[in-house]
Scaffold this motif. Structure first.
Motif, mmCIF file in Angstrom:
data_model
loop_
_atom_site.group_PDB
_atom_site.id
_atom_site.type_symbol
_atom_site.label_atom_id
_atom_site.label_comp_id
_atom_site.label_asym_id
_atom_site.label_seq_id
_atom_site.Cartn_x
_atom_site.Cartn_y
_atom_site.Cartn_z
ATOM 1 N N LEU A 23 51.518 51.367 31.875
ATOM 2 C CA LEU A 23 51.066 52.595 32.521
ATOM 3 C C LEU A 23 51.421 52.588 34.009
ATOM 4 O O LEU A 23 51.893 53.584 34.560
ATOM 5 C CB LEU A 23 49.550 52.706 32.337
ATOM 6 C CG LEU A 23 48.943 54.069 32.557
ATOM 7 C CD1 LEU A 23 49.366 54.993 31.445
ATOM 8 C CD2 LEU A 23 47.426 53.960 32.585
ATOM 9 N N LEU A 61 53.660 55.340 35.905
ATOM 10 C CA LEU A 61 53.117 56.078 37.048
ATOM 11 C C LEU A 61 53.974 55.875 38.299
ATOM 12 O O LEU A 61 54.163 56.799 39.090
ATOM 13 C CB LEU A 61 51.680 55.622 37.328
ATOM 14 C CG LEU A 61 50.617 56.163 36.375
ATOM 15 C CD1 LEU A 61 49.293 55.461 36.603
ATOM 16 C CD2 LEU A 61 50.452 57.665 36.543
ATOM 17 N N LEU A 98 49.313 56.288 24.803
ATOM 18 C CA LEU A 98 48.433 56.123 25.969
ATOM 19 C C LEU A 98 47.047 55.605 25.614
ATOM 20 O O LEU A 98 46.279 55.235 26.494
ATOM 21 C CB LEU A 98 48.289 57.458 26.710
ATOM 22 C CG LEU A 98 49.553 57.924 27.424
ATOM 23 C CD1 LEU A 98 49.365 59.313 27.983
ATOM 24 C CD2 LEU A 98 49.907 56.971 28.545
ATOM 25 N N ASN A 156 43.436 57.195 30.366
ATOM 26 C CA ASN A 156 44.865 57.037 30.672
ATOM 27 C C ASN A 156 45.575 58.382 30.687
ATOM 28 O O ASN A 156 46.445 58.624 31.527
ATOM 29 C CB ASN A 156 45.520 56.113 29.648
ATOM 30 C CG ASN A 156 45.062 54.677 29.796
ATOM 31 O OD1 ASN A 156 44.435 54.332 30.800
ATOM 32 N ND2 ASN A 156 45.353 53.857 28.813
ATOM 33 N N ARG A 211 44.961 60.043 33.895
ATOM 34 C CA ARG A 211 45.741 59.465 34.996
ATOM 35 C C ARG A 211 47.176 59.966 34.967
ATOM 36 O O ARG A 211 47.783 60.216 36.000
ATOM 37 C CB ARG A 211 45.710 57.937 34.922
ATOM 38 C CG ARG A 211 44.366 57.375 35.347
ATOM 39 C CD ARG A 211 44.237 55.924 34.969
ATOM 40 N NE ARG A 211 45.099 55.061 35.770
ATOM 41 C CZ ARG A 211 45.366 53.792 35.439
ATOM 42 N NH1 ARG A 211 44.860 53.272 34.345
ATOM 43 N NH2 ARG A 211 46.126 53.057 36.206
ATOM 44 N N ILE A 212 47.733 60.125 33.749
ATOM 45 C CA ILE A 212 49.104 60.608 33.634
ATOM 46 C C ILE A 212 49.180 62.072 34.102
ATOM 47 O O ILE A 212 50.122 62.469 34.797
ATOM 48 C CB ILE A 212 49.597 60.481 32.173
ATOM 49 C CG1 ILE A 212 49.776 59.009 31.788
ATOM 50 C CG2 ILE A 212 50.894 61.250 31.964
ATOM 51 C CD1 ILE A 212 50.870 58.278 32.525
ATOM 52 N N SER A 213 48.152 62.860 33.745
ATOM 53 C CA SER A 213 48.225 64.287 34.101
ATOM 54 C C SER A 213 48.192 64.511 35.609
ATOM 55 O O SER A 213 48.633 65.560 36.084
ATOM 56 C CB SER A 213 47.096 65.082 33.449
ATOM 57 O OG SER A 213 46.420 64.311 32.522
ATOM 58 N N LEU A 231 55.291 63.470 35.519
ATOM 59 C CA LEU A 231 55.130 63.124 34.112
ATOM 60 C C LEU A 231 54.504 64.251 33.324
ATOM 61 O O LEU A 231 53.791 65.094 33.863
ATOM 62 C CB LEU A 231 54.223 61.888 33.988
ATOM 63 C CG LEU A 231 54.751 60.592 34.583
ATOM 64 C CD1 LEU A 231 53.655 59.552 34.616
ATOM 65 C CD2 LEU A 231 55.931 60.081 33.764
ATOM 66 N N THR A 236 52.650 64.989 29.234
ATOM 67 C CA THR A 236 52.165 64.300 28.050
ATOM 68 C C THR A 236 52.575 65.086 26.808
ATOM 69 O O THR A 236 52.655 66.311 26.831
ATOM 70 C CB THR A 236 50.638 64.173 28.065
ATOM 71 O OG1 THR A 236 50.089 65.463 28.275
ATOM 72 C CG2 THR A 236 50.176 63.246 29.156
ATOM 73 N N ALA A 289 53.556 59.619 27.230
ATOM 74 C CA ALA A 289 53.877 60.077 28.577
ATOM 75 C C ALA A 289 55.390 60.067 28.713
ATOM 76 O O ALA A 289 56.040 59.083 28.364
ATOM 77 C CB ALA A 289 53.254 59.158 29.612
#
Lengths: 550, 324, 327
Positions: free
Chosen positions: A241, A245, A255, A260, A263-265, A270, A272, A512
Motif C-alpha cells: 500500500l 500511495l 486492498l 485501506n 486511504r487510496i481514495s 489513484l 479504486t 487500486a
C-alpha cells in the motif's frame, strides 16, 4: 583536492541515475509496476499452487480458450478463442479444436497440436504430481489429428466438458520440455525461464524482489497495450500500500479493508476498482467427534444447535467491524463471483431471541447464573480453530466470540500455526473451523466441499445429506441453464436449513490502480487475465513509461 | 605452523559433519509435514500430496534419507527446494552474494567506527567525552537490532524519505541504468541495513576496544616506551594498538555468528534478499532442504571466518609464529 | 547499606496500596499468575544475593550501578505484579470498531493496538513474559553449561573432546539460525518451550568458560591434594572447583540475561516467540510493524523497554566484573 574528486564522482552517479536509455514513444510504451504480496513459487503452470503464480503465468502462457466475462462454465457459451481459433463437437464425447495458425511460441516456433497432447500428458503424469490432475480425470485422451487440429475424448458426456478441457491447462511447448525427464520437470531451471505463447515474455526474475515481463509486440491476438509489466514482491499489504500511495507501484490488486480503501481514495493519482470476490468465509461445524471419528459430535450432530448458533451470528456487524463494511453477507457456500450467487435464497437470519429459544428448548439454560448456558452440569462451549496468520480472521473470531457470549455460548478461540491447523482440520480433530474458500468459476466445486462424496477430501466437517447430494448432482448434470439454476438454488436453500456451517461473508475485492492507465477490466477469477488489453495513452505517460524495454 | 593450520582444518571438517548430522535429525524430528494440501482452494487432493512426498524421497525410512543426504552434501548438492521448485544451490546462488555484501559493509562500519571510538576513548579515559561515548555504546549494545532498523526506516524512509527501505535494488529502474547508476542504486539500498547491523555491532566493538587498549596501556612495555620519552601518540598507535589488535582479531572471529544472527533479523526488516530472509521464509513453508542447507552454509561461513581469524592471529602474534 | 534509591520503591508501594482491590483479585486469581510472580520475585533477589556473596562486594558506591539496580527493581515489581498494575487484561479487545490504534491518551497512556487492546497493559504483562523467559533460560543454561564444562575439564579424554567438538559445532551455527531450525519443530509454543529451547541452546559458551577455569585449577595444589586423599570427582567439583569459578559465572549469567532478552525479542519479532495472543515485548513490535506508518508508537515503546532492561543487566554485569578485576 580530495573533496573536489569526491564531488565529481557523486555528480557522475547522480547524472547516471537520471539518464535514460532509448526513449520509447507511442501508445504501446507503458510500464506498470504491480505490488504483489507473495512471490510465485514457480512459473511452470502444472506445478503452481498459489494465486500469485497463476497471476504471472497467465500473462506468459495461454489456454485453448478462456472463460468469458459472464463466468459461464456450462457448455461453450461465452468462451473466448485463445490458442484455439474455433472448435466443434463431433459427438457428445468428442471435441475438436482448430489451433490458430498464427500462434507462436516466444522462441518463434509455431504452436502445434502435439503441444496440446504433450500438455495433457504432463498435467496428468503422476511423476509431475500436478494439483490440477484430479480435475482432468474425465478426459480420456487428447490426440493430434494434424498440426492444426487436436481431438479431446471424454469418458462421458456432462455439461462442463468444455470448461474442463480449457480452464485448467496452460498449453506448454513440447519442443522445449520434451527432453527433460518428467520427474525433474517441476524443478528444472526452465521452469524459471518459461517459454510460452502468451502476450508477455519473461525478461528476468530476481528472487524475492521482482519479476519483469516484456510485451511480445507480435502477439497473434493483437499488440499488448503495455510494453513492460513488473511484479514487485512486497512483504505485506501495508508495504504494498505504501508503494502504491508513493507512486512507486501502479497496481495493488486487493486492498482488504475499508480503511485501506479510504486511504487510496485520498490519493489523487489513484482510483479504486471493485470486482466480485471469488472467496467466502464460514464457520464449519464438525459432525464427528474430534476424539473418535466414528462417533457423532456431542453438540453439532444436533441440527437445532447448529441452526441456533447460525442465528446468533450477526454477519453485518462482522463485516462492519472487520472489513469496514467492505463485504457482503453470504447465503450458502457461494462467493459473489459465481453465477448462482443470489441473496434471495432462503437462509437463517440473525435473530438472538429465536436462537436462545431454540437452545432453551434443547435444555440449555443458565442454571448457575454465570452468564453461560449449561445442561446437566456442562457448559455450552466449544473450540474454534483459526490460522494465526490471518489477521482478518483473528479479528472476526473475537467479534463472533462476543456475539455468541450474548446468547450464553462460550466459544474458545485457538489460533494455530498453518501446518498444525491443516493437519487438525484434514484429520477431523476440531469442533469448529474458521475457513475461507476460494472458488473456481464453476459452482461444481461446491460438491467436493459440502456433499458426502467429499468426505475424506475437502468436506472436512463430514456433513452428509442425501437430499443435498441429489440436488447438487442433478444441478451439475443439468444441460438446461434455467433448470440448473433452480436446482442450484434449491440445493443452497437445503444446506442453509441444515446449517453445517455458519456462512459469514464474501469480502469485496477492491483494487487500486493508477489513473493514467486506461481500459482497465478485471476478470474476477483471475485478475491478470485481461491485463494485456490495458494501456497508457502517450499524453499521460510518466518517466518510467518512456524508459521502455531495456 | 602449517601443521597447526592443517589440524584446525581437520577440526573444521569434523565440526561441519556434526552440524550436518544434527540439522538433519532436528529437521526430521519435526512433527509437521512440508507437503500439506491447500485447504482453501478448489482443488484438494491427498493423492497428489502423497505423490509429491514420493518424488522428494520423503517416503523412505530416515536412515536411508540420511545416507543419501550426506552423499548429496559431500558433493555440494543440497537437494531441491520444496517451496521454490528448484535446486537449493540455485536458491543460495541468488541470496548468498547479497548477504556477503551486507555482512562486509556491516563489518566495515562496525570495526572502523567501533575501533576509532574505542581508541579515542582510551586516550581520554575518565573524561566527559569518554563517559558520553561509553553511554552511547552501551545503548547501541543493548538495543534490539531489528528495532533499531525499524527506527531508521521510520526516520529516513518514512519521515525524511531520503533512502529506500526495502530490497537490494530498485527493480523498476535498475536495469535501465548505466553502470555507475546501478552502483549508486545498490549503495543507496545498502546504507540503512548495513548501518543498522554495523552500528549495533560497533557498540560492542567500541567497548571491547576501549578495555583491551586500556589493559595493554597498563602493561610494562608501554610504561617502558613512555619512559623512553616517546610521544604519547606513538605509544598508543605503534605499541599499544598493535598489541590490542590481537584481541580485536579474536573478537572478529567470535562476532561472525552474532553478525549472521543479526543479519537474519535485519534482512527481514529491510526485505533484503539474502540468506536470513530466505531462512525465515523457508521455516514458514517448511522447506526442509533450504533450512538444513542454510544452517550448513552459515556454519561454513562461520568456520571459514574463524579459520581466517586464527591464521591472521598466528601471523599477527610473533609468539605463536615462533613457538609452533 | 545502600544498593538502590528508595524513592521509586516508595512510589511503587503507594501504587500497590491504591490498587488494593486488584490485589485481592490477584490473590484469588489463577495459579499461573502467582507462579510467574514468584519466579520473577525469587530469581532476581536470589541472583543478586549470590552475586554479592561470591563477589564479596559489600558496598555499591557507583551511581550508575545504583541507578541500574533501582530500574531493575521497578521492572521486577511491574513484572511480578502485572495483574495488579495493568489497567486492562492484556488480551482484552476493548472496541474493535472504534478503539483501534488509538494514539497515547489519558485513558490509554501508551495507546491501543490494531485489535484495540491496551498497550500499557500489554507492555506490563510483556515485561513478565520477557523477564521470566530470560531468567529461567539463563538458570537452565548456566547450570547445564557449568556442569558439562566442569565434567569435560576434569575428566578429559574422549568425554572432553566429544563435548568440546559438539560445542564447536553448535557455536558454528549462528544463534538465531539454530533457534529457528529448532523452533521449526514446535507448532504451539508456550512459555516453557521457549525457555527450554533458549536454555538448551545457550550453554555452550558457559561450558567453554567453565572448562577453561577448571583446566587452570586442575593442577593446583589443593585439587591435587584432594584427589590424592581419595576424594571423589563429584565432591572435588562441588567443594573445591565450583566456589573458585563462581565469580566469572555470575558475570556471565548477568550479561547473559540481557542477551537472552534480546534473543527472545528477536525470535518474537520473527514470529517464533510465545504463541499469540500472549504478549512479549518482541511480539508487540512484530504486531506493530505493519502499522509503522500510522501508529509508530506501537513499535517505538517496546524497543525502549527492551533496551533499558538489557542496559540494566549489562551495567550490573560489568560493574561486578570491574569489582572483581579492578584495574
Amino acid at each position: 583536492m580530495t573533496k573536489g574528486l569526491l564531488t565529481t564522482v557523486l555528480c557522475a552517479f547522480v547524472a547516471a541515475s537520471c539518464s535514460t536509455k532509448a526513449d520509447c514513444r507511442g501508445d504501446f510504451c507503458g510500464t506498470i509496476v504491480i505490488a504483489i504480496g507473495g512471490e510465485p513459487e514457480t512459473l511452470f503452470p502444472p506445478a503452481s499452487q498459489t494465486t500469485a503464480a497463476d497471476a504471472v503465468a497467465d500473462l506468459i502462457f495461454l489456454k485453448l480458450a478462456d472463460i468469458g466475462p459472464g463466468m459461464n462454465s456450462v457448455g461453450d457459451e461465452g468462451f473466448l478463442p485463445r490458442l484455439a481459433e474455433s472448435w466443434e463437437w463431433e459427438d457428445s464425447v468428442t471435441l475438436v479444436f482448430n489451433l490458430n495458425q498464427l500462434a507462436r511460441w516466444h522462441d518463434g516456433a509455431p504452436v502445434r497440436a502435439e503441444d496440446v497432447e504433450f500438455t495433457f500428458a504432463v498435467y496428468t503424469d503422476t511423476l509431475v504430481a500436478s494439483p490440477k490432475a484430479s480435475v482432468l480425470e474425465r478426459i480420456s485422451s487428447v490426440t493430434p489429428r494434424n498440426n492444426g487440429q487436436v481431438e479431446f475424448k471424454f469418458r462421458l458426456p456432462y455439461p462442463e466438458q468444455f470448461y474442463d478441457a480449457t480452464h485448467y491447462m496452460r498449453i506448454l511447448p513440447r519442443h522445449v520440455l520434451d527432453t527433460i525427464p518428467r520427474v525433474s520437470l517441476t524443478s528444472h531451471p526452465i521452469t524459471r525461464a518459461p517459454v510460452g505463447s502468451g502476450p508477455y515474455r519473461l525478461v528476468r526474475w530476481r528472487a524475492s524482489e521482482a519479476i519483469e515481463l516484456v510485451a511480445d509486440s507480435n502477439f497473434f491476438l493483437g499488440r499488448p497495450g503495455l510494453a513492460r509489466v513488473i511484479f514487485r514482491v512486497t512483504r505485506d499489504t501495508e508495504s504494498a500500500l505504501a508503494q502504491v500511495l508513493a507512486g512507486e507501484a501502479d497496481v495493488l490488486e486487493q486492498l482488504v479493508t475499508g480503511v485501506n480503501v479510504d486511504r487510496i481514495s485520498t490519493a489523487p493519482h489513484l482510483r479504486t476498482i471493485e470486482y466480485p470476490s471469488s472467496s467466502y468465509l464460514y464457520l464449519q461445524f464438525n459432525m464427528r467427534n474430534p476424539e473418535d471419528p466414528e462417533a457423532p459430535h456431542p453438540l453439532f450432530r444436533n441440527r437445532m444447535i447448529r441452526r441456533a448458533l447460525a442465528m446468533a451470528v450477526d454477519q453485518q456487524e462482522l463485516i462492519d467491524a472487520v472489513l469496514g463494511g467492505l463485504g457482503d453477507r453470504t447465503i450458502g457456500p457461494v462467493s459473489k463471483m459465481l453465477s448462482i450467487w443470489n441473496d434471495q435464497i432462503p437462509s437463517l437470519s440473525y435473530d438472538t431471541t429465536r436462537a436462545l429459544e431454540l437452545l432453551n428448548g434443547l435444555g440449555w439454560t443458565d442454571t448457575d447464573g454465570d452468564g453461560y448456558l449449561d445442561r446437566s452440569g456442562r457448559r455450552l462451549e466449544f473450540e474454534l480453530v483459526i490460522p494465526a496468520s490471518s489477521r482478518s480472521r483473528r479479528q472476526a473470531a473475537v467479534v463472533i466470540q462476543d456475539q455468541l457470549r450474548r446468547v450464553g455460548v462460550n466459544m474458545v478461540v485457538a489460533e494455530l500455526e498453518l501446518n498444525t491447523l491443516i493437519s487438525r482440520v484434514t484429520s477431523g480433530r476440531f469442533d469448529v473451523f474458521f475457513g475461507s474458500r476460494t472458488q473456481d468459476p464453476s459452482p461444481s466445486t461446491i460438491r467436493e466441499a459440502w456433499s458426502s462424496s467429499g468426505i475424506g477430501g475437502a468436506n472436512f466437517g463430514g456433513y452428509s445429506s442425501s437430499e443435498f447430494d441429489r440436488l447438487i448432482n442433478s444441478a451439475i448434470e443439468s444441460q438446461q441453464a434455467d433448470s440448473a439454476m433452480t436446482l442450484w438454488h434449491r440445493a443452497v436453500a437445503h444446506i442453509n436449513a441444515d446449517a453445517p456451517a455458519v456462512w459469514l461473508y464474501s469480502p469485496n475485492t477492491v483494487a487500486a490502480v493508477h489513473r493514467r492507465i486506461e481500459g482497465v477490466t478485471i476478470r474476477p477469477d483471475q485478475w491478470t487475465a485481461t491485463l494485456w488489453t490495458w494501456r497508457i495513452p502517450e499524453s499521460r505517460m510518466i518517466a518510467r513509461d518512456r524508459r521502455g524495454a531495456p | 605452523m602449517t601443521r597447526a593450520i592443517v589440524r584446525r582444518l581437520y577440526q573444521s571438517v569434523l565440526v561441519m559433519f556434526v552440524v550436518a548430522t544434527a540439522t538433519f535429525f532436528l529437521i526430521h524430528l519435526a512433527p509437521g509435514d512440508p507437503f500439506t494440501p491447500s485447504i482453501e482452494s478448489a482443488n484438494f487432493s491427498q493423492e497428489i500430496v502423497a505423490q509429491q512426498r514420493r518424488n522428494f524421497g520423503l517416503d523412505q525410512p530416515a536412515h536411508i534419507q540420511y545416507v543419501r543426504y550426506l552423499q548429496q552434501i559431500a558433493t555440494g548438492n543440497f537437494g531441491i527446494s520444496f517451496s521454490q521448485h528448484r535446486p537449493v544451490l540455485d536458491v543460495f546462488y541468488d541470496v548468498i552474494p547479497n548477504t556477503i555484501v551486507l555482512a562486509i559493509a556491516a563489518i566495515l562500519i562496525d570495526f572502523v567506527t567501533g575501533m576509532t571510538v574505542g581508541v579515542f576513548q582510551s586516550t581520554r579515559k575518565g573524561s566527559r567525552v569518554d563517559s558520553l561515548l561509553s553511554a552511547i555504546s552501551l545503548v547501541l549494545y543493548s538495543t534490539p537490532v531489528f528495532w533499531f532498523g525499524l527506527m531508521l526506516v521510520l526516520l529516513f524512509g518514512v519521515t525524511l524519505r531520503w533512502l529506500p527501505t526495502a530490497g537490494a535494488i530498485d527493480p523498476v529502474v535498475y536495469h535501465s541504468l548505466s553502470l555507475p547508476g546501478q552502483l549508486w542504486d545498490r549503495i543507496r539500498h545498502l546504507i540503512l541495513p548495513a548501518a543498522t547491523l554495523g552500528l549495533i555491532g560497533a557498540g560492542g566493538t567500541a567497548r571491547f576496544q576501549r578495555s583491551a587498549l586500556l589493559e595493554v596501556l597498563a602493561e610494562d612495555f608501554v610504561r617502558t616506551a613512555r619512559a623512553k620519552g616517546l610521544r604519547e601518540r606513538t605509544v598508543v598507535t605503534v605499541h599499544a594498538l598493535r598489541n590490542s589488535l590481537l584481541s580485536i582479531i579474536t573478537l572478529f572471529g567470535l562476532s561472525l555468528p552474532a553478525l549472521l544472527s543479526g543479519a537474519v533479523l535485519v534482512e527481514t526488516v529491510f526485505s533484503w534478499p539474502g540468506m536470513g530472509r530466505l531462512i525465515t521464509d523457508a521455516v514458514s513453508s517448511r522447506d526442509y532442504p533450504v533450512i538444513t542447507g542454510a544452517a550448513i552454509v552459515s556454519a561454513l561461513l562461520v568456520v571459514a571466518g574463524n579459520l581466517t581469524a586464527d591464521i591472521l592471529y598466528r601471523f599477527a602474534d610473533p609468539r605463536t609464529r615462533t613457538a609452533q | 547499606m545502600k544498593y538502590f534509591h528508595w524513592t521509586p520503591a516508595g512510589w511503587a508501594l503507594l501504587l500497590v496500596i491504591a490498587r488494593w482491590q486488584k490485589i485481592a483479585e490477584f490473590l484469588a486469581g489463577p495459579l499461573e499468575n502467582k507462579m510467574l510472580a514468584l519466579v520473577v520475585l525469587i530469581l532476581i533477589p536470589v541472583g543478586i544475593i549470590i552475586a554479592l556473596k561470591v563477589t564479596a562486594i559489600r558496598k555499591v558506591e557507583s551511581r550508575r550501578l545504583q541507578l541500574a539496580i533501582t530500574t531493575l527493581m521497578v521492572l521486577v515489581g511491574a513484572a511480578a505484579f502485572a495483574p495488579i498494575l495493568a489497567p486492562y487484561d492484556p488480551t482484552h479487545i476493548i472496541d474493535l470498531a472504534n478503539a483501534q490504534t488509538l494514539a497515547p491518551s489519558f485513558a490509554h497512556p501508551l495507546g491501543t493496538d490494531e485489535f484495540s487492546r491496551d498497550l500499557l497493559s500489554r507492555m506490563i504483562y510483556g515485561a513478565r513474559i520477557s523477564l521470566s523467559i530470560a531468567l529461567l533460560a539463563i538458570t537452565l543454561s548456566i547450570t547445564l553449561g557449568t556442569t558439562l564444562g566442569m565434567v569435560a575439564g576434569l575428566t578429559g579424554g574422549v568425554t572432553d573432546s566429544a563435548i568440546m567438538r559438539s560445542i564447536d559445532a553448535a557455536l558454528a551455527i549462528p544463534r538465531i539460525v539454530l533457534l529457528v531450525v529448532v523452533l521449526a519443530l514446535w507448532d504451539r509454543r508456550d512459555m516453557m518451550t521457549i525457555v527450554l529451547v533458549l536454555g538448551l541452546t545457550g550453554w555452550f559458551e558457559t561450558a567453554r568458560l567453565a572448562r577453561a577455569e577448571v583446566l587452570s585449577l586442575r593442577d593446583r595444589n589443593f585439587v591435587v591434594a584432594a584427589r590424592a586423599s581419595g576424594v571423589s570427582n563429584v565432591k572435588i567439583l562441588w567443594r573445591h572447583l565450583l566456589p573458585n569459578i563462581a565469580a566469572p559465572l555470575v558475570v556471565t549469567a548477568t550479561l547473559g540475561v540481557g542477551q537472552l532478552i534480546l534473543v527472545e525479542a528477536g525470535l518474537s519479532y520473527l514470529g517464533l516467540g510465545v504463541s499469540v495472543p500472549t504478549a512479549s515485548w518482541g511480539s508487540i513490535i512484530r504486531d506493530g510493524r505493519e502499522l509503522l506508518f500510522q501508529a509508530p508508537w506501537i513499535v517505538t515503546i517496546p524497543g525502549f523497554a527492551i533496551a533499558t532492561t538489557v542496559m540494566v543487566f549489562s551495567t550490573i554485569g560489568e560493574s561486578v566484573r570491574e569489582a572483581l578485576n579492578p584495574r
